[in-house]
Scaffold this motif. Structure first.
Motif, mmCIF file in Angstrom:
data_model
loop_
_atom_site.group_PDB
_atom_site.id
_atom_site.type_symbol
_atom_site.label_atom_id
_atom_site.label_comp_id
_atom_site.label_asym_id
_atom_site.label_seq_id
_atom_site.Cartn_x
_atom_site.Cartn_y
_atom_site.Cartn_z
ATOM 1 N N ILE A 188 -11.717 53.405 -19.274
ATOM 2 C CA ILE A 188 -12.428 53.886 -18.075
ATOM 3 C C ILE A 188 -12.937 52.692 -17.259
ATOM 4 N N SER A 189 -13.543 51.732 -17.953
ATOM 5 C CA SER A 189 -14.124 50.578 -17.253
ATOM 6 C C SER A 189 -13.067 49.770 -16.514
ATOM 7 N N ASP A 236 -17.399 45.656 -14.511
ATOM 8 C CA ASP A 236 -17.185 44.630 -15.545
ATOM 9 C C ASP A 236 -17.078 43.253 -14.898
ATOM 10 N N ILE A 263 -23.096 56.113 -12.960
ATOM 11 C CA ILE A 263 -22.502 57.255 -13.648
ATOM 12 C C ILE A 263 -22.566 57.008 -15.153
ATOM 13 N N PHE A 266 -21.552 54.646 -23.481
ATOM 14 C CA PHE A 266 -22.735 53.948 -22.936
ATOM 15 C C PHE A 266 -24.002 54.814 -22.955
ATOM 16 N N GLU A 276 -19.150 42.151 -25.745
ATOM 17 C CA GLU A 276 -19.053 43.616 -25.644
ATOM 18 C C GLU A 276 -17.618 44.097 -25.923
ATOM 19 N N SER A 283 -25.854 48.445 -13.153
ATOM 20 C CA SER A 283 -24.440 48.393 -13.540
ATOM 21 C C SER A 283 -23.764 49.622 -12.934
ATOM 22 N N GLN A 284 -22.438 49.586 -12.833
ATOM 23 C CA GLN A 284 -21.753 50.828 -12.438
ATOM 24 C C GLN A 284 -22.050 51.912 -13.462
ATOM 25 N N PHE A 295 -20.000 39.957 -21.600
ATOM 26 C CA PHE A 295 -18.878 40.892 -21.505
ATOM 27 C C PHE A 295 -17.876 40.640 -22.632
ATOM 28 N N LEU A 323 -21.263 56.861 -18.697
ATOM 29 C CA LEU A 323 -19.885 56.662 -19.148
ATOM 30 C C LEU A 323 -19.777 56.746 -20.659
ATOM 31 N N SER A 345 -25.916 44.777 -23.597
ATOM 32 C CA SER A 345 -25.232 46.074 -23.583
ATOM 33 C C SER A 345 -24.805 46.459 -24.989
ATOM 34 N N PRO A 365 -23.020 46.209 -10.630
ATOM 35 C CA PRO A 365 -21.713 45.554 -10.772
ATOM 36 C C PRO A 365 -20.776 46.292 -11.731
HETATM 37 C C1 LIG Z 1 -14.353 61.698 -12.011
HETATM 38 C C2 LIG Z 1 -15.057 60.523 -12.582
HETATM 39 C C3 LIG Z 1 -14.164 59.325 -12.616
HETATM 40 C C4 LIG Z 1 -14.970 58.182 -13.052
HETATM 41 C C5 LIG Z 1 -14.199 56.902 -12.998
HETATM 42 C C6 LIG Z 1 -15.105 55.848 -12.569
HETATM 43 C C7 LIG Z 1 -14.766 54.536 -13.162
HETATM 44 C C8 LIG Z 1 -15.985 53.721 -13.150
HETATM 45 C C9 LIG Z 1 -15.817 52.491 -13.947
HETATM 46 C C10 LIG Z 1 -17.164 52.018 -14.349
HETATM 47 C C11 LIG Z 1 -17.127 50.678 -14.939
HETATM 48 C C12 LIG Z 1 -18.391 50.450 -15.703
HETATM 49 C C13 LIG Z 1 -18.566 49.029 -16.006
HETATM 50 C C14 LIG Z 1 -19.796 48.782 -16.805
HETATM 51 C C15 LIG Z 1 -20.037 47.326 -16.831
HETATM 52 C C16 LIG Z 1 -21.180 46.943 -17.655
HETATM 53 O O1 LIG Z 1 -22.295 47.164 -17.284
HETATM 54 C C17 LIG Z 1 -20.932 46.277 -18.940
HETATM 55 N N1 LIG Z 1 -19.738 45.533 -18.933
HETATM 56 C C18 LIG Z 1 -22.083 45.382 -19.259
HETATM 57 O O2 LIG Z 1 -21.758 44.307 -20.060
#
Ligand SMILES: CCCCCCCCCCCCCCCC(=O)[C@@H](N)CO
Ligand SMILES: NC(=O)C1=CN([C@@H]2O[C@H](COP(=O)(O)OP(=O)(O)OC[C@H]3O[C@@H](n4cnc5c(N)ncnc54)[C@H](OP(=O)(O)O)[C@@H]3O)[C@@H](O)[C@H]2O)C=CC1
Length: 279
Positions: free
Chosen positions: A255-256, A235, A195, A200, A244, A190-191, A241, A197, A142, A233
């Protein structure tokens, strides 16, 4: 007869039709329920199966390898760094159920660049442990920074490891799986692959790509009894991780964090459970 008329009065003709439609619908639902074991894939037993895990020397991949071995699988782990591979192999072997029958094999190869190198590694694994029954694509990397702070080459690098790496490994196992009409393939998105972010731009795009690939390939290989699962997934507390964390923008962190921090063995169990019994 009297009762018949009384009934007719009680249920006018329209509601009679509604009752019939309802009965047909309920019958249909019961029928689907009864047929579902015939339609959905049978669970794959990991005991005695060959599970190949890319990125199996660290984090989520290593946890998947440990869990697979606990369930009786023969496991191949693939990554680049040989030292870490050997260390992980030792650790995974400690969880074997049956030391005479089970094996852990490690192969050092970069999955991101050269397809023929990946193909060779998979061939080698299949010669030693038999055809791959399940492929788990965990190798990934990442990068989190603001768009202008990400070197342009990093976009290619993210695609190469996260996307092309998965394509290479999947391509290397698919023909044998089709021939045997048996196989499970796991993609680790990944999450941030659901979406986009902050921070990212490079990583999210590479993880979104996996979903398009998974859906298209699933349509092709379902007739061959091959099932793909894709996991998203949040975090997860892994060496990747931790690295990162050292360069992530604070916005990305904030946010994460709202999605929490998971443990690799929990994520690994969920990944395997889904792959064993998809749908
Ligand atoms: C209205 C919109 C609101 C949105 C809020 C949603 C919150 C989502 C959190 C997303 C967490 C992402 C983790 C990525 C992990 C990853 O892939 C890396 N750690 C890889 O190493
Ligand atoms: N940890 C997290 O927060 C989350 C992670 N994910 C995803 O899960 C997967 C695993 O992540 P995580 O366990 O944290 O990562 P780690 O960095 O802990 O482990 C990554 C593994 O992949 C291997 N790898 C990396 N690049 C290559 C390559 N080019 N060729 C072969 N192997 C490679 C590494 O070994 P080596 O470097 O020796 O090659 C290592 O075994 C990744 O795809 C990641 O994007 C998804 C959501 C959250």
């Amino acid at each position: 007869m009297t009762r018949f008329y009384a009934t007719m009065q009680f249920f006018p003709i329209e509601s009679g039709a509604v009752m019939i439609a309802l009965a047909v619908f309920v019958g249909f639902v019961i029928m689907i329920f009864m047929l579902s074991p015939l339609i959905s894939p049978r669970p794959m037993k990991l005991n005695g199966s060959h599970v190949l895990v890319t990125g199996g020397s660290s984090g989520i991949g290593k946890a998947v390898a440990v869990e697979a071995v606990k369930q009786g699988a023969l496991v191949t782990i693939i990554a680049r760094n040989e030292q870490r591979l050997l260390q992980a192999k030792k650790e995974i072997e400690q969880h074997m159920r049956d030391k005479d029958r089970q094996k852990v094999l490690c192969i050092s190869v970069d999955i991101s660049k050269d397809f023929s190198a990946v193909e060779k590694a998979v061939q080698q694994a299949q010669e030693k442990l038999g055809p791959v029954d399940m492929l788990v694509n965990c190798a990934g990397t990442s990068f989190a920074s603001r768009f202008e702070d990400i070197p342009v080459d990093e976009f290619k690098q993210q695609m190469e490891v996260n996307y092309y790496g998965t394509i290479h490994a999947t391509r290397a196992v698919i023909s044998t799986m089709k021939y045997r009409r048996r196989g499970r393939i796991v993609l680790v998105s990944s999450q941030a692959g659901q979406i986009g972010l902050y921070g990212f731009t490079a990583y999210s795009a590479s993880k979104f790509a996996l979903r398009g690939f998974a859906e298209a390939l699933q349509m092709e290989v379902k007739p061959y009894n091959i099932y793909l699962t894709i996991t998203f997934p949040p975090d997860t507390d892994t060496p990747g991780f931790q690295t990162e964390q050292t360069f992530k923008p604070k916005e990305t962190k904030l946010i994460s964090e709202t999605a929490g921090l998971y443990q690799p063995d929990y994520v690994a169990k969920r990944i395997l459970q889904d792959a064993i019994q998809p749908g």
